[in-house]
Design a protein around this motif. Structure first.
Motif, PDB file in Angstrom:
ATOM      1  N   ALA A  68       0.832  -1.203   0.000  1.00 23.83           N
ATOM      2  CA  ALA A  68       0.000   0.000   0.000  1.00 23.83           C
ATOM      3  C   ALA A  68       0.869   1.256   0.000  1.00 23.83           C
ATOM      4  N   LEU A  69       1.941   1.232   0.772  1.00 23.34           N
ATOM      5  CA  LEU A  69       2.847   2.370   0.850  1.00 23.34           C
ATOM      6  C   LEU A  69       3.554   2.586  -0.494  1.00 23.34           C
ATOM      7  N   THR A  70       3.961   1.499  -1.113  1.00 19.21           N
ATOM      8  CA  THR A  70       4.620   1.581  -2.412  1.00 19.21           C
ATOM      9  C   THR A  70       3.689   2.187  -3.457  1.00 19.21           C
ATOM     10  N   ASP A  71       2.477   1.682  -3.519  1.00 19.30           N
ATOM     11  CA  ASP A  71       1.521   2.169  -4.515  1.00 19.30           C
ATOM     12  C   ASP A  71       1.167   3.641  -4.282  1.00 19.30           C
ATOM     13  N   GLY A  72       0.934   3.988  -3.019  1.00 19.94           N
ATOM     14  CA  GLY A  72       0.585   5.370  -2.718  1.00 19.94           C
ATOM     15  C   GLY A  72       1.697   6.335  -3.066  1.00 19.94           C
ATOM     16  N   ALA A  73       2.933   5.960  -2.744  1.00 17.36           N
ATOM     17  CA  ALA A  73       4.070   6.832  -3.045  1.00 17.36           C
ATOM     18  C   ALA A  73       4.280   6.942  -4.554  1.00 17.36           C
ATOM     19  N   ALA A  74       4.135   5.821  -5.251  1.00 15.74           N
ATOM     20  CA  ALA A  74       4.323   5.834  -6.702  1.00 15.74           C
ATOM     21  C   ALA A  74       3.299   6.729  -7.394  1.00 15.74           C
ATOM     22  N   ILE A  75       2.049   6.671  -6.936  1.00 12.03           N
ATOM     23  CA  ILE A  75       1.011   7.531  -7.504  1.00 12.03           C
ATOM     24  C   ILE A  75       1.400   9.001  -7.331  1.00 12.03           C
ATOM     25  N   GLN A  76       1.923   9.334  -6.161  1.00 12.14           N
ATOM     26  CA  GLN A  76       2.327  10.718  -5.914  1.00 12.14           C
ATOM     27  C   GLN A  76       3.493  11.133  -6.812  1.00 12.14           C
ATOM     28  N   VAL A  77       4.439  10.223  -7.021  1.00 11.50           N
ATOM     29  CA  VAL A  77       5.556  10.527  -7.927  1.00 11.50           C
ATOM     30  C   VAL A  77       5.036  10.754  -9.336  1.00 11.50           C
ATOM     31  N   LEU A  78       4.204   9.834  -9.807  1.00 10.78           N
ATOM     32  CA  LEU A  78       3.718   9.888 -11.189  1.00 10.78           C
ATOM     33  C   LEU A  78       2.827  11.091 -11.456  1.00 10.78           C
ATOM     34  N   THR A  79       2.133  11.562 -10.434  1.00  8.72           N
ATOM     35  CA  THR A  79       1.229  12.695 -10.617  1.00  8.72           C
ATOM     36  C   THR A  79       1.857  14.025 -10.208  1.00  8.72           C
ATOM     37  N   GLY A  80       3.142  13.974  -9.861  1.00  6.77           N
ATOM     38  CA  GLY A  80       3.869  15.205  -9.601  1.00  6.77           C
ATOM     39  C   GLY A  80       3.527  15.909  -8.309  1.00  6.77           C
ATOM     40  N   VAL A  81       3.167  15.151  -7.278  1.00  7.92           N
ATOM     41  CA  VAL A  81       2.875  15.767  -5.984  1.00  7.92           C
ATOM     42  C   VAL A  81       4.154  16.414  -5.439  1.00  7.92           C
ATOM     43  N   PRO A  82       4.113  17.692  -5.091  1.00  8.71           N
ATOM     44  CA  PRO A  82       5.311  18.376  -4.583  1.00  8.71           C
ATOM     45  C   PRO A  82       5.922  17.656  -3.385  1.00  8.71           C
ATOM     46  N   GLY A  83       7.225  17.479  -3.433  1.00  7.34           N
ATOM     47  CA  GLY A  83       7.929  16.858  -2.325  1.00  7.34           C
ATOM     48  C   GLY A  83       8.074  15.354  -2.422  1.00  7.34           C
ATOM     49  N   MET A  84       7.317  14.721  -3.301  1.00  5.13           N
ATOM     50  CA  MET A  84       7.426  13.268  -3.447  1.00  5.13           C
ATOM     51  C   MET A  84       8.216  12.954  -4.718  1.00  5.13           C
ATOM     52  N   GLY A 114      13.595   9.675  -5.077  1.00  9.80           N
ATOM     53  CA  GLY A 114      14.489   9.540  -3.931  1.00  9.80           C
ATOM     54  C   GLY A 114      13.727   9.513  -2.617  1.00  9.80           C
ATOM     55  N   THR A 115      12.726  10.366  -2.493  1.00  8.81           N
ATOM     56  CA  THR A 115      11.902  10.399  -1.281  1.00  8.81           C
ATOM     57  C   THR A 115      11.118   9.105  -1.131  1.00  8.81           C
ATOM     58  N   MET A 116      10.605   8.602  -2.239  1.00  7.22           N
ATOM     59  CA  MET A 116       9.858   7.341  -2.217  1.00  7.22           C
ATOM     60  C   MET A 116      10.754   6.207  -1.732  1.00  7.22           C
ATOM     61  N   ARG A 117      11.966   6.137  -2.251  1.00  5.30           N
ATOM     62  CA  ARG A 117      12.886   5.072  -1.842  1.00  5.30           C
ATOM     63  C   ARG A 117      13.219   5.188  -0.356  1.00  5.30           C
ATOM     64  N   GLU A 118      13.489   6.399   0.091  1.00  4.40           N
ATOM     65  CA  GLU A 118      13.813   6.617   1.495  1.00  4.40           C
ATOM     66  C   GLU A 118      12.658   6.195   2.392  1.00  4.40           C
ATOM     67  N   LEU A 119      11.442   6.520   1.985  1.00  3.73           N
ATOM     68  CA  LEU A 119      10.245   6.161   2.750  1.00  3.73           C
ATOM     69  C   LEU A 119      10.108   4.652   2.891  1.00  3.73           C
ATOM     70  N   LEU A 120      10.310   3.927   1.785  1.00  2.94           N
ATOM     71  CA  LEU A 120      10.134   2.474   1.788  1.00  2.94           C
ATOM     72  C   LEU A 120      11.269   1.768   2.530  1.00  2.94           C
ATOM     73  N   VAL A 121      12.483   2.231   2.337  1.00  2.00           N
ATOM     74  CA  VAL A 121      13.622   1.623   3.039  1.00  2.00           C
ATOM     75  C   VAL A 121      13.491   1.839   4.541  1.00  2.00           C
ATOM     76  N   ASP A 122      13.041   3.027   4.944  1.00  2.58           N
ATOM     77  CA  ASP A 122      12.846   3.306   6.367  1.00  2.58           C
ATOM     78  C   ASP A 122      11.758   2.408   6.945  1.00  2.58           C
ATOM     79  N   PHE A 123      10.696   2.155   6.161  1.00  7.56           N
ATOM     80  CA  PHE A 123       9.641   1.254   6.621  1.00  7.56           C
ATOM     81  C   PHE A 123      10.207  -0.136   6.891  1.00  7.56           C
ATOM     82  N   VAL A 124      10.999  -0.640   5.964  1.00  6.65           N
ATOM     83  CA  VAL A 124      11.602  -1.969   6.124  1.00  6.65           C
ATOM     84  C   VAL A 124      12.476  -2.006   7.376  1.00  6.65           C
ATOM     85  N   HIS A 125      13.255  -0.960   7.579  1.00  5.83           N
ATOM     86  CA  HIS A 125      14.127  -0.934   8.754  1.00  5.83           C
ATOM     87  C   HIS A 125      13.324  -0.930  10.049  1.00  5.83           C
ATOM     88  N   GLN A 126      12.309  -0.071  10.101  1.00  6.53           N
ATOM     89  CA  GLN A 126      11.525   0.054  11.326  1.00  6.53           C
ATOM     90  C   GLN A 126      10.700  -1.189  11.624  1.00  6.53           C
TER      91      GLN A 126
END
Length: 206
Positions: A168-184, A187-199
């Motif tokens: 769900a996190l992957t899909d949501g972040a990807a949608i934001q990247v593809l639709t040009g949401v500011p700040g996403m 690199g931010t998407m990768r950081e978000l997902l890697v941090d999730f795996v770590h936590q």
């Protein structure tokens, strides 16, 4: 757009695959409903009659092209993942392969977005869509279970919950990247997902 080799297909299976390959790329570029049979025929260097021979109607070829794209992406990713033994590294590899960088992966994400849209309003698309989604979540579950057996992931993590949340996190972040949401960004998407795996999986694993 490129459809690969220009050699003449030798069998019905080859011709059908060429049509599907051209179609999914056209869908990624123009959108599901903007693609015409004449567009597909032109890219393939054939006639509209030939396209109709393999796919009776426009919706038939478009729907099959979506499935064709998803199947090919899954097969490619599965092959690459099997080459990575360590489960933590394998999960990071999966994350990296999901990042919608410009090129084939971004085109495949464009297909997914349109598959979701069609499945929302057309019930006949949902069984295949749900099958693909279950396969995507199962891939994550198996990697998590593998990591628990290897001792690199926390034993108390629930693989089913992790798979549900990570996909769900992957899909949501990807949608934001593809639709040009500011700040996403990618690199931010990768950081978000890697941090999730770590936590969720790595912290206090040992």
């Amino acid at each position: 757009m490129s459809t690969g080799t220009k050699t003449e297909p030798r069998t019905d299976e080859d011709r059908r695959a060429r049509i599907l390959d051209a179609t999914w790329q056209l869908i990624a570029e123009r959108g599901f409903h903007a693609v015409r049979i004449s567009d597909i025929a032109k890219v393939c260097g054939t006639s509209t009659g030939t396209v109709h021979y393999y796919f009776p109607g426009k919706n038939d070829v478009l729907a099959e092209a979506l499935k064709y794209c998803v199947d090919r992406a899954f097969a490619r990713q599965s092959t690459q993942l099997r080459a990575v033994h360590n489960a933590h590294e394998r999960l990071l590899k999966l994350i990296d392969m999901q990042l919608p960088r410009v090129g084939q992966v971004r085109d495949e994400w464009a297909i997914w977005l349109q598959y979701w849209a069609e499945a929302t309003i057309r019930p006949e698309f949902r069984p295949a869509h749900n099958e693909y989604y279950a396969r995507w979540q199962e891939t994550v579950r198996r990697i998590v279970q593998r990591g628990q057996r290897q001792g690199v992931f926390r034993a108390d993590a629930d693989p089913h919950v992790v798979a549900l949340r990570l996909t769900a996190l992957t899909d949501g972040a990807a949608i934001q990247v593809l639709t040009g949401v500011p700040g996403m960004t990618i690199g931010t998407m990768r950081e978000l997902l890697v941090d999730f795996v770590h936590q969720e999986l790595v912290a206090d694993a040992h």
